[in-house]
Design a protein around this motif. Structure first.
Motif, mmCIF file in Angstrom:
data_model
loop_
_atom_site.group_PDB
_atom_site.id
_atom_site.type_symbol
_atom_site.label_atom_id
_atom_site.label_comp_id
_atom_site.label_asym_id
_atom_site.label_seq_id
_atom_site.Cartn_x
_atom_site.Cartn_y
_atom_site.Cartn_z
ATOM 1 N N ASN A 149 38.341 -34.790 -56.897
ATOM 2 C CA ASN A 149 37.596 -35.904 -56.316
ATOM 3 C C ASN A 149 38.359 -37.227 -56.332
ATOM 4 O OD1 ASN A 149 34.928 -34.813 -55.503
ATOM 5 N ND2 ASN A 149 34.879 -34.158 -57.644
ATOM 6 N N ARG A 197 31.200 -30.942 -47.482
ATOM 7 C CA ARG A 197 30.951 -30.167 -48.703
ATOM 8 C C ARG A 197 29.493 -29.727 -48.787
ATOM 9 N NH1 ARG A 197 33.753 -33.614 -53.626
ATOM 10 N NH2 ARG A 197 35.909 -33.673 -52.835
ATOM 11 N N SER A 201 27.252 -25.966 -47.852
ATOM 12 C CA SER A 201 26.820 -25.429 -49.141
ATOM 13 C C SER A 201 25.304 -25.279 -49.194
ATOM 14 C CB SER A 201 27.288 -26.349 -50.275
ATOM 15 O OG SER A 201 26.777 -25.913 -51.515
ATOM 16 N N PHE A 219 34.876 -23.865 -45.713
ATOM 17 C CA PHE A 219 35.951 -24.830 -45.480
ATOM 18 C C PHE A 219 37.289 -24.104 -45.381
ATOM 19 C CE2 PHE A 219 39.187 -27.887 -46.600
ATOM 20 C CZ PHE A 219 38.769 -29.055 -45.956
#
Length: 397
Positions: A149, A197, A201, A219
Motif C-alpha cells: 500500500n 480492489r 472483490s 486483477f
C-alpha cells in the motif's frame, strides 16, 4: 476492551472508554463530510445565483472548487484511510483525543477558507490537514511493513502537495489550476486503484454466496495497462490540459476502463444495491474520460468544466457514497444490506449528477437548472447524514 484485544471485525484495538463518535476514523469524517457537502453546494449555488462573495477575495467559484476537492473529498479519503490502514497493517487505530484534534484541524480549514483573505493564515491552516493525513499514512504503512500500500501513501502525499499548489498558484506563477488538476488527478487514481480492489472483490464474494458464476476477472495484465494509460493521460492533463494527445489519451482510457468494468460483471449484482452501486459509480469514470477527451478535441461542443463534473459530482460523488454506506454498516456491526433510504441516497446522487450533465443542453435557464441539480445532489448527502448519523454516535453492535 483491553489493549491488544481484537474487535469483532478482527482489527486490533486499544482500550477506549470515550464517545463512540471518536472511536474510529470513519465516524467523524464520514458524518462531517456528508453534512459539509450538502451545505457547501447550497452555499455555492446561492452565491452563483445572486452574486454573493464567498471565501478568499470573494471568489465564490474558487471557494467552491477548492472545498469540494480539499474539503469534502479530503474528509472522506481521511475517514477511509484511517479505517482501512489498521486493517492492512494490524496496528492500532487512531481514536479519542488524537482523532478529535485531527477533526478540529479539518474544521479549522473549512472556517478559514470561508472567512476571507487573511494573508498566509488560511492556506497554512488548510494545508496542514492533508500533510498530517499523509504523514499518518506513511508512519503506519512503513512501521507495519505493508509495502503493497505504498502507492496509497504516495498519492496522499501528492494530494497534500496539490493543495499547497492550489493556494500558491499565483505567487509561484504556475499555469492556471495546476494544483486543482493535480488534486483531481490524484482522486481519480485513488478511485481507479481502490475501486479496482474492492469492486471485483465484493462482487466475487456476493456472487459466490448466491451461487452465480463465472466470477469477475481478477486483477491482471489488462488492469495494469488500463491503469498505466489512465495515469499517463492524467499526468499529461495536469501539465498540458488542452493538448490533442491528452484528448486522445482520455478517449483511449475511457474505452479501456469500460472494458475493465465489463470484466467485473456488475450486471449480475442487480439484486444487491450495495454492490451494484459500486459498478455504477465506477462507470462514471470512463464516461467522464470520454467527455473530457471530447471537451479537449471539440471544445466548441463541450466545456472542460462540464466534463469535469462527470468526474467529480458523478464518479467521486457516487463512489464515495457507495464506500461510506458500506463501510459505515460493516464497521458498525450492522447487516450489509441497503434499505429503502440507502437506495434513495444512491438515486439522488446519480440523478443530481446526471441533471448537472444534461441541463445545459436543455431550454431550462442555466442558473435554475444548476440549482435544481445541486439541490438533488446535496439532498443525497443530507439524507446520508440523517440516516447514518445514529450509527456514528452509538457503539458497534
Amino acid at each position: 476492551m483491553q489493549k491488544g484485544e481484537r474487535s469483532a471485525s478482527g482489527e486490533k484495538r486499544r482500550a477506549y472508554n470515550g464517545p463512540a463518535f471518536f472511536s474510529h476514523g470513519f465516524r467523524p469524517f464520514f458524518f462531517c463530510a456528508a453534512l459539509f457537502a450538502a451545505l457547501a453546494v447550497l452555499i455555492w449555488m446561492a452565491a452563483f445565483s445572486h452574486g454573493y462573495g464567498v471565501g478568499t477575495g470573494g471568489d465564490a467559484l474558487g471557494w467552491h472548487v477548492h472545498e469540494m476537492v480539499y474539503g469534502y473529498l479530503a474528509a472522506v479519503i481521511t475517514g477511509f484511510v484511517m479505517t482501512a490502514i489498521p486493517n492492512w497493517t494490524g496496528r492500532l487505530t487512531v481514536m479519542g483525543m488524537p482523532l478529535f484534534l485531527l477533526l478540529l484541524l479539518w474544521i479549522a480549514g473549512r472556517v478559514v477558507m470561508f472567512g476571507g483573505d487573511y494573508g498566509l493564515f488560511p492556506p497554512i491552516i488548510d494545508s496542514l490537514f492533508l500533510i498530517m493525513v499523509a504523514a499518518f499514512a506513511w508512519r503506519e504503512i512503513l512501521t507495519g511493513k505493508n509495502w503493497r500500500n505504498l502507492p496509497i501513501c504516495l498519492l496522499l502525499s501528492l494530494f497534500a502537495i496539490s493543495n499547497v499548489l492550489f493556494h500558491f498558484e499565483e505567487a509561484w506563477e504556475l499555469p492556471y489550476q495546476t494544483g486543482l488538476r493535480l488534486g483531481i488527478a490524484v482522486v481519480t487514481l485513488l478511485m481507479l486503484l481502490i475501486g479496482g480492489r474492492v469492486i471485483p472483490s465484493f462482487t466475487t464474494n456476493w456472487m459466490r454466496k448466491q451461487g452465480i458464476s463465472p466470477a469477475p476477472t481478477p486483477f491482471g495484465g489488462y488492469d495494469k495497462i488500463a491503469m498505466l494509460v489512465a495515469g499517463l493521460t492524467l499526468i499529461g492533463w495536469v501539465i498540458a490540459p488542452n493538448a490533442a494527445l491528452v484528448g486522445y489519451g482520455f478517449m483511449g482510457a475511457a474505452i479501456m476502463h469500460f472494458v475493465r468494468l465489463w470484466r467485473w460483471r456488475g450486471w449480475a449484482t442487480v439484486r444487491d444495491p450495495l454492490v451494484l452501486v459500486l459498478h455504477i459509480g465506477y462507470a462514471w469514470i470512463p464516461a467522464a474520460f470520454l467527455l473530457m477527451g471530447w471537451s479537449i478535441l471539440r471544445p466548441e461542443l463541450l466545456t472542460a468544466a462540464h466534463a469535469m463534473h462527470a468526474l467529480t459530482a458523478g464518479a467521486a460523488g457516487q463512489l464515495t457514497l457507495a464506500i461510506m454506506t458500506r463501510a459505515s454498516l460493516g464497521h458498525s456491526g450492522r447487516e450489509l444490506r441497503a434499505g429503502v433510504g440507502t437506495v434513495l441516497i444512491y438515486m439522488l446522487a446519480f440523478t443530481g449528477a446526471f441533471l448537472r450533465m444534461i441541463f445545459p443542453f436543455t431550454g431550462i435557464g442555466y442558473a435554475l437548472g444548476m440549482s435544481i441539480a445541486a439541490m438533488v445532489w446535496a439532498s443525497a448527502f443530507l439524507l446520508f447524514a440523517v440516516l447514518y448519523g445514529p450509527l456514528f454516535f452509538t457503539e458497534r453492535r
